[in-house]
Design a protein around this motif. Structure first.
Motif, short mmCIF file in Angstrom:
data_model
loop_
_atom_site.label_atom_id
_atom_site.label_comp_id
_atom_site.label_asym_id
_atom_site.label_seq_id
_atom_site.Cartn_x
_atom_site.Cartn_y
_atom_site.Cartn_z
N UNK A 163 -9.66 4.09 -8.77
CA UNK A 163 -9.58 3.76 -10.19
C UNK A 163 -10.03 2.32 -10.31
N UNK A 164 -10.99 2.08 -11.20
CA UNK A 164 -11.54 0.74 -11.36
C UNK A 164 -11.57 0.38 -12.84
N UNK A 165 -11.39 -0.89 -13.12
CA UNK A 165 -11.51 -1.39 -14.48
C UNK A 165 -12.19 -2.74 -14.43
N UNK B 170 2.07 1.43 -0.73
CA UNK B 170 1.06 0.61 -1.40
C UNK B 170 0.88 -0.69 -0.63
N UNK B 171 -0.37 -1.09 -0.50
CA UNK B 171 -0.67 -2.33 0.20
C UNK B 171 -0.34 -3.53 -0.69
N UNK B 172 -0.38 -4.68 -0.09
CA UNK B 172 -0.34 -5.91 -0.88
C UNK B 172 -1.60 -5.94 -1.75
N UNK B 173 -1.59 -6.73 -2.78
CA UNK B 173 -2.77 -6.85 -3.62
C UNK B 173 -3.68 -7.93 -3.03
N UNK B 174 -4.92 -7.55 -2.82
CA UNK B 174 -5.91 -8.48 -2.29
C UNK B 174 -6.69 -9.07 -3.46
N UNK C 174 -7.73 -5.91 -5.53
CA UNK C 174 -7.76 -4.60 -4.89
C UNK C 174 -6.38 -4.26 -4.36
N UNK C 175 -5.98 -3.01 -4.53
CA UNK C 175 -4.73 -2.51 -3.99
C UNK C 175 -4.99 -1.11 -3.45
N UNK D 92 -5.98 6.07 -1.87
CA UNK D 92 -6.49 5.63 -3.16
C UNK D 92 -6.69 4.13 -3.18
N UNK D 93 -7.50 3.70 -4.12
CA UNK D 93 -7.74 2.27 -4.31
C UNK D 93 -7.76 1.99 -5.80
N UNK D 94 -7.11 0.93 -6.19
CA UNK D 94 -7.14 0.45 -7.56
C UNK D 94 -7.84 -0.90 -7.52
N UNK D 95 -8.80 -1.10 -8.41
CA UNK D 95 -9.56 -2.35 -8.39
C UNK D 95 -9.90 -2.81 -9.79
#
Length: 88
Positions: free
Chosen positions: A5-7, A60-64, A45-46, A37-40
Motif C-alpha cells: 500500500x503506497x500513498x 510489524x517492523x520499525x518504520x524506516x 516504509x513499514x 506487506x509493505x506500507x510506504x
C-alpha cells in the motif's frame, strides 16, 4: 505473496493503512504460507508479516525513514531484496 500500500500524500501515516493492508493480506488464497506487506509514503516504509492459523497473527517492523541519518534506504532495499527471493 507480497502486498503493498503506497500513498504520495505527505500527511499520510503508515499507521492509517495497517487495517487495510491486513484485510488485503487475509484475502490471500494461499493461507499455508506467511504473507508479507509493505506500507510506504515514498519516504517512510513499514513492513508487515502475517501468519494465519486459528488466530491470525502479524508482526510489524520499525518504520524506516529514508531522510534519517544512517541511510535507512539501504536497509529498506535489503528487505525488498529478501522478499523478492521468497518462493511463490
Amino acid at each position: 505473496m507480497v502486498t503493498v500500500i503506497e500513498s504520495k500524500q505527505l500527511s499520510f501515516s503508515t499507521d492509517e493503512a495497517l487495517a487495510q493492508l491486513l484485510r488485503y493480506m487475509l484475502a490471500d488464497s494461499n493461507p499455508e504460507n506467511p504473507t508479507f506487506g509493505m506500507i510506504s509514503t515514498g519516504a517512510n516504509f513499514s513492513f508487515v508479516k502475517l501468519v494465519r492459523g486459528e488466530t491470525p497473527q502479524y508482526a510489524r517492523s520499525a518504520e524506516f525513514v529514508i531522510s534519517n541519518p544512517g541511510n535507512e534506504l539501504y536497509r529498506v532495499l535489503q528487505i525488498l531484496k529478501r522478499l523478492s527471493q521468497l518462493p511463490d
